[in-house]
Design a protein around this motif. Sequence first.
Motif, PDB file in Angstrom:
ATOM      1  N   LYS A  70      71.971  16.500  64.871  1.00 36.08           N
ATOM      2  CA  LYS A  70      72.489  15.133  64.750  1.00 36.08           C
ATOM      3  C   LYS A  70      72.614  14.491  66.132  1.00 36.08           C
ATOM      4  O   LYS A  70      72.238  13.322  66.327  1.00 36.08           O
ATOM      5  N   ALA A  71      73.123  15.251  67.107  1.00 39.26           N
ATOM      6  CA  ALA A  71      73.234  14.721  68.468  1.00 39.26           C
ATOM      7  C   ALA A  71      71.866  14.377  69.027  1.00 39.26           C
ATOM      8  O   ALA A  71      71.679  13.331  69.671  1.00 39.26           O
ATOM      9  N   ALA A  72      70.881  15.239  68.800  1.00 40.62           N
ATOM     10  CA  ALA A  72      69.521  14.975  69.283  1.00 40.62           C
ATOM     11  C   ALA A  72      68.958  13.707  68.661  1.00 40.62           C
ATOM     12  O   ALA A  72      68.304  12.898  69.349  1.00 40.62           O
ATOM     13  N   GLU A  73      69.215  13.503  67.386  1.00 37.33           N
ATOM     14  CA  GLU A  73      68.716  12.305  66.699  1.00 37.33           C
ATOM     15  C   GLU A  73      69.306  11.041  67.323  1.00 37.33           C
ATOM     16  O   GLU A  73      68.597  10.049  67.553  1.00 37.33           O
ATOM     17  N   ILE A  74      70.586  11.070  67.630  1.00 33.45           N
ATOM     18  CA  ILE A  74      71.247   9.895  68.210  1.00 33.45           C
ATOM     19  C   ILE A  74      70.688   9.603  69.596  1.00 33.45           C
ATOM     20  O   ILE A  74      70.362   8.452  69.930  1.00 33.45           O
ATOM     21  N   ILE A  75      70.554  10.645  70.434  1.00 30.53           N
ATOM     22  CA  ILE A  75      70.068  10.442  71.798  1.00 30.53           C
ATOM     23  C   ILE A  75      68.598  10.020  71.795  1.00 30.53           C
ATOM     24  O   ILE A  75      68.190   9.106  72.535  1.00 30.53           O
ATOM     25  N   ASN A  76      67.800  10.642  70.964  1.00 34.00           N
ATOM     26  CA  ASN A  76      66.367  10.297  70.907  1.00 34.00           C
ATOM     27  C   ASN A  76      66.150   8.861  70.448  1.00 34.00           C
ATOM     28  O   ASN A  76      65.175   8.215  70.851  1.00 34.00           O
ATOM     29  N   ALA A  77      67.058   8.343  69.623  1.00 31.94           N
ATOM     30  CA  ALA A  77      66.910   6.979  69.113  1.00 31.94           C
ATOM     31  C   ALA A  77      67.298   5.929  70.145  1.00 31.94           C
ATOM     32  O   ALA A  77      66.937   4.758  70.013  1.00 31.94           O
ATOM     33  N   GLY A  78      68.029   6.331  71.192  1.00 33.20           N
ATOM     34  CA  GLY A  78      68.497   5.364  72.178  1.00 33.20           C
ATOM     35  C   GLY A  78      67.450   5.032  73.208  1.00 33.20           C
ATOM     36  O   GLY A  78      66.634   5.875  73.595  1.00 33.20           O
ATOM     37  N   SER A  79      67.464   3.800  73.672  1.00 36.30           N
ATOM     38  CA  SER A  79      66.554   3.381  74.742  1.00 36.30           C
ATOM     39  C   SER A  79      67.300   3.142  76.055  1.00 36.30           C
ATOM     40  O   SER A  79      66.669   3.063  77.116  1.00 36.30           O
ATOM     41  N   LYS A  80      68.632   3.052  75.988  1.00 35.50           N
ATOM     42  CA  LYS A  80      69.467   2.842  77.181  1.00 35.50           C
ATOM     43  C   LYS A  80      70.635   3.821  77.110  1.00 35.50           C
ATOM     44  O   LYS A  80      71.750   3.454  76.738  1.00 35.50           O
ATOM     45  N   VAL A  81      70.343   5.068  77.465  1.00 36.01           N
ATOM     46  CA  VAL A  81      71.320   6.148  77.302  1.00 36.01           C
ATOM     47  C   VAL A  81      72.116   6.335  78.587  1.00 36.01           C
ATOM     48  O   VAL A  81      71.551   6.359  79.687  1.00 36.01           O
ATOM     49  N   THR A  82      73.424   6.489  78.450  1.00 37.43           N
ATOM     50  CA  THR A  82      74.302   6.766  79.587  1.00 37.43           C
ATOM     51  C   THR A  82      75.095   8.036  79.316  1.00 37.43           C
ATOM     52  O   THR A  82      75.685   8.194  78.247  1.00 37.43           O
ATOM     53  N   PHE A  83      75.115   8.945  80.292  1.00 36.26           N
ATOM     54  CA  PHE A  83      75.960  10.136  80.247  1.00 36.26           C
ATOM     55  C   PHE A  83      77.192   9.868  81.102  1.00 36.26           C
ATOM     56  O   PHE A  83      77.063   9.546  82.294  1.00 36.26           O
ATOM     57  N   LEU A  84      78.374   9.995  80.524  1.00 38.36           N
ATOM     58  CA  LEU A  84      79.620   9.939  81.281  1.00 38.36           C
ATOM     59  C   LEU A  84      80.134  11.367  81.395  1.00 38.36           C
ATOM     60  O   LEU A  84      80.529  11.983  80.403  1.00 38.36           O
ATOM     61  N   VAL A  85      80.104  11.905  82.597  1.00 44.02           N
ATOM     62  CA  VAL A  85      80.322  13.332  82.836  1.00 44.02           C
ATOM     63  C   VAL A  85      81.681  13.557  83.488  1.00 44.02           C
ATOM     64  O   VAL A  85      81.999  12.944  84.515  1.00 44.02           O
ATOM     65  N   GLY A  86      82.476  14.448  82.897  1.00 46.99           N
ATOM     66  CA  GLY A  86      83.772  14.787  83.447  1.00 46.99           C
ATOM     67  C   GLY A  86      83.809  16.177  84.038  1.00 46.99           C
ATOM     68  O   GLY A  86      82.814  16.916  84.023  1.00 46.99           O
ATOM     69  N   HIS A  87      84.973  16.555  84.557  1.00 46.41           N
ATOM     70  CA  HIS A  87      85.138  17.861  85.187  1.00 46.41           C
ATOM     71  C   HIS A  87      84.959  18.999  84.185  1.00 46.41           C
ATOM     72  O   HIS A  87      84.663  20.135  84.573  1.00 46.41           O
ATOM     73  N   GLY A  88      85.086  18.686  82.897  1.00 41.62           N
ATOM     74  CA  GLY A  88      84.839  19.693  81.875  1.00 41.62           C
ATOM     75  C   GLY A  88      83.396  20.136  81.812  1.00 41.62           C
ATOM     76  O   GLY A  88      83.072  21.120  81.141  1.00 41.62           O
ATOM     77  N   ALA A  89      82.503  19.428  82.513  1.00 40.65           N
ATOM     78  CA  ALA A  89      81.098  19.823  82.587  1.00 40.65           C
ATOM     79  C   ALA A  89      80.805  20.639  83.845  1.00 40.65           C
ATOM     80  O   ALA A  89      79.637  20.918  84.135  1.00 40.65           O
ATOM     81  N   ASP A  90      81.838  21.017  84.587  1.00 44.18           N
ATOM     82  CA  ASP A  90      81.625  21.819  85.786  1.00 44.18           C
ATOM     83  C   ASP A  90      80.921  23.123  85.403  1.00 44.18           C
ATOM     84  O   ASP A  90      81.298  23.796  84.441  1.00 44.18           O
ATOM     85  N   GLY A  91      79.900  23.469  86.151  1.00 44.37           N
ATOM     86  CA  GLY A  91      79.101  24.641  85.823  1.00 44.37           C
ATOM     87  C   GLY A  91      77.889  24.330  84.962  1.00 44.37           C
ATOM     88  O   GLY A  91      77.057  25.210  84.714  1.00 44.37           O
ATOM     89  N   ALA A  92      77.789  23.089  84.497  1.00 46.72           N
ATOM     90  CA  ALA A  92      76.672  22.694  83.627  1.00 46.72           C
ATOM     91  C   ALA A  92      75.748  21.691  84.313  1.00 46.72           C
ATOM     92  O   ALA A  92      75.054  20.924  83.642  1.00 46.72           O
ATOM     93  N   THR A  93      75.727  21.702  85.635  1.00 48.29           N
ATOM     94  CA  THR A  93      74.933  20.715  86.379  1.00 48.29           C
ATOM     95  C   THR A  93      73.470  20.714  85.952  1.00 48.29           C
ATOM     96  O   THR A  93      72.891  19.656  85.659  1.00 48.29           O
ATOM     97  N   ASP A  94      72.857  21.871  85.921  1.00 49.00           N
ATOM     98  CA  ASP A  94      71.429  21.941  85.590  1.00 49.00           C
ATOM     99  C   ASP A  94      71.151  21.411  84.190  1.00 49.00           C
ATOM    100  O   ASP A  94      70.153  20.702  83.959  1.00 49.00           O
ATOM    101  N   GLU A  95      72.014  21.733  83.255  1.00 53.88           N
ATOM    102  CA  GLU A  95      71.815  21.295  81.870  1.00 53.88           C
ATOM    103  C   GLU A  95      71.997  19.782  81.746  1.00 53.88           C
ATOM    104  O   GLU A  95      71.236  19.123  81.021  1.00 53.88           O
TER     105      GLU A  95
END
Length: 610
Positions: free
Chosen positions: A202-227
């Motif tokens: 479901k997440a992939a479907e939503i992101i793939n459908a977007g043409s102007k996608v923004t990621f808002l990244v918090g400290h909870g993503a620490d360690g996930a830089t490459d991903e």
Amino acid sequence: MSRTVSDFVIQRVRDWGISRVFGFPGDGIGAFDGALGKAEREGDGLEYIRPTHEEICSLMATAHAKFTGEVGVCVATSSPGAFHMLNGLYDAKMDNQPVVAIIGQQGLNSLGTFTQQESNLERTLSDVAVYVQTVVSPEQAQAVVDTAFRTARVRLGPAVIILPHDVQEMKMPELTPENWVSRSSPVAPSTAIVPPQAEILKAAEIINAGSKVTFLVGHGADGATDEVLKAAELAGAGIITALRAKQVIPSDVPHHSQQLGLLGSRPSMNQMSDCDTLVLLGTNFPYGQFLPKSGQVRAIQVDLKPEQMGLRYPTELNIWGDVKQTLAALIPHLTAKTDMSWQDGVVEGMKEWESEMEAEAMISYDDGVNPRRIYHELNKRLPPRAIVTADAGSTADWYGHHIRLREGMLGDLSGRLATMLAAMPYATAAKFAHPERSVICTIGDGAFQMLGMNELITIKKYMRQWENPQLIIMVLHNDDLTQVSWEMRTEDANPVWATSQDVESVDYAGYAELLGFKGIRVRNDDQAAAAWDDAFAHRGVTLIDAYTSKNVPPLPPKIAFEFAKNTATALLKGDPDATDVVRDTAKALVTEGVERVKGKLKIGQDEDTK
């Protein structure tokens, strides 16, 4: 010699992988402190760091958790020590950090009898703690300690173990199968949670459908830089980081537009106003006024804190999972975008913004050094793997606008709590956690006078232990509680009230020199670069005393009508700094306007060239 409850607790803390605690002694925790001393003499104890105040202990434990990913541990005596630690424990709670506090208590027979230093600590600490429990018998100690560490790790907050003085000295038995006695294990549960496949699709479907996608990244993503970077590449997404997440995405990623909001950039604001898909990754970004209008975008949130999902924006999909593991599962289902115009727009916007920030840093003011210049020159000189801390207040403004953390660098501050003075214990804790790195503390004079000056004594006490003793403290010296002064104007339309805002001037460099440290004074803009060069050339502790203007406006990326109206009203009411504020604000606004025009002309020239 038989083992006491205190001996057992110390060993159990070690079993949880902890080697360092931050503590302050007192009679309520006296038997436990004695056991710590015995363990140290026998060579199997915990490194015990004793700063100058219990509040510093808990802030250092929180910072240790932030800079290492481990559980931070702090120790203090009963009521007064416990109450002093509250601020740091709330910092851990509000920034989702695993911390365990071990707190003394008067003897069991004193509970509820109004004796000296006996308080209902469970009641007091129940709001801040994800788990709080008094150990009332030796047989209970194992389960309480293990539950505290396990809960702190899983629920990402502070847990509290209360040890009455007499229980600390009781003999610790071997636990056998028995009713009412829990036998637990010092094993941390995994938090590498992966959501069900249906949610990934479901997440992939939503992101793939977007043409102007923004990621808002918090400290909870620490360690996930490459991903995060791989997912953004496939989605053609622009990336925004929360202030505490600067270290998650390197600043040289061209489509990383730094922060959002009052301390943020114009490209990040433009992303939010124009995007059609928003992906929130490990963030509890609290400023909903800077997020899109309801219904404007399709939104997804990924987080380990389920109670904080779907809270800031009406998300379409909330995924309870670890950001790294969730993105790893998601990436194979993302379709690579061929039209990268959205991401390219972020890149061009950041080029313009960086030129604007540099131009504003180079403005000279008549009433003191430009604080932006101090940060601009620091940013150019940050050594590899440096660690930078900032305080609440105007230092957070300039940290957000001018500090760019490259790969391998770390940076942090008190986030949602935004408590003053945290920059100093954060920096000291960073040196203990990473003694080989250069650490830079940026702090205002108001915060430095709270407890920061005390902590120079802690640094003097321990600096010989650090492999690289380089620690630089930069104090913005403007004799004013600057952030609050601006908030009085912009939020409440009130003139600055000198009675509450004035900070007594101190020779901070001289105070550092009294303690044997290097002191540097910066009294004009042209001295800023040399000051940093001198500090980074010194293998030791340096304090830079920067005599900065208090009237340089912390301009947001877009000035709201209310902001401008309130400021004008405050100045008309007789603000004591009105003349300087008007002059300095005018200089900043003119520079901002000129740079924006230059940027647009350059973009137009580039388009003609193409």
